[in-house]
Design a protein around this motif. Sequence first.
Motif, PDB file in Angstrom:
ATOM      1  N   LYS A  99      74.999 -25.443  29.881  1.00  0.00           N
ATOM      2  CA  LYS A  99      74.616 -26.735  29.302  1.00  0.00           C
ATOM      3  C   LYS A  99      74.674 -27.889  30.280  1.00  0.00           C
ATOM      4  O   LYS A  99      74.208 -28.989  29.958  1.00  0.00           O
ATOM      5  CB  LYS A  99      75.502 -27.039  28.092  1.00  0.00           C
ATOM      6  N   ARG A 100      75.213 -27.688  31.467  1.00  0.00           N
ATOM      7  CA  ARG A 100      75.297 -28.793  32.412  1.00  0.00           C
ATOM      8  C   ARG A 100      73.909 -29.124  32.966  1.00  0.00           C
ATOM      9  O   ARG A 100      73.001 -28.300  32.965  1.00  0.00           O
ATOM     10  CB  ARG A 100      76.274 -28.453  33.538  1.00  0.00           C
ATOM     11  N   ASP A 101      73.764 -30.330  33.451  1.00  0.00           N
ATOM     12  CA  ASP A 101      72.458 -30.825  33.879  1.00  0.00           C
ATOM     13  C   ASP A 101      71.915 -30.101  35.105  1.00  0.00           C
ATOM     14  O   ASP A 101      70.705 -29.918  35.238  1.00  0.00           O
ATOM     15  CB  ASP A 101      72.541 -32.328  34.205  1.00  0.00           C
ATOM     16  N   LEU A 102      72.849 -29.734  36.015  1.00  0.00           N
ATOM     17  CA  LEU A 102      72.421 -29.231  37.306  1.00  0.00           C
ATOM     18  C   LEU A 102      72.910 -27.816  37.551  1.00  0.00           C
ATOM     19  O   LEU A 102      74.025 -27.449  37.140  1.00  0.00           O
ATOM     20  CB  LEU A 102      72.948 -30.142  38.420  1.00  0.00           C
ATOM     21  N   CYS A 103      72.085 -27.048  38.255  1.00  0.00           N
ATOM     22  CA  CYS A 103      72.508 -25.721  38.702  1.00  0.00           C
ATOM     23  C   CYS A 103      73.648 -25.890  39.701  1.00  0.00           C
ATOM     24  O   CYS A 103      73.584 -26.749  40.582  1.00  0.00           O
ATOM     25  CB  CYS A 103      71.348 -25.013  39.399  1.00  0.00           C
TER      26      CYS A 103
END
Length: 133
Positions: A99-103
Amino acid sequence: VQLQASGGGLVQAGGSLRLSCAAPGGTLESYNIAWFRQAPGKERGWVSCINRADGRTYYKESAKGRFTISRDNAKNTVALQMAYLKPEDTAVYYCAADKRDLCRVVITPDMDLDIRTEEYDSWGRGTLVTVSS
């Protein structure tokens, strides 16, 4: 989110396959999505990732220039288009969601990119890709 990977199969070296990751009951647009693969007798390793925030994509060096990850928000899928396949690409391929914005990409000592499997807690059942020589 429950994930489903599909599209695997048997292909000759130099051929192409398109894998798809779907999330019945979920919205893939809300996650950064990664593809991993696991060859027989080897650990699961990262292949590619697409950011949730900006759609930026990342590739393992071995996949760069041959694989393309993309989103289709209308279909609620993330695809991994694979071209110029090699026998060493033979593996079970898994998609994973976070769910985090960035890989969570890191740079390895040999200047490649990598993502740890521990960054993801939602995994789909894999799809087998077999590349014959």
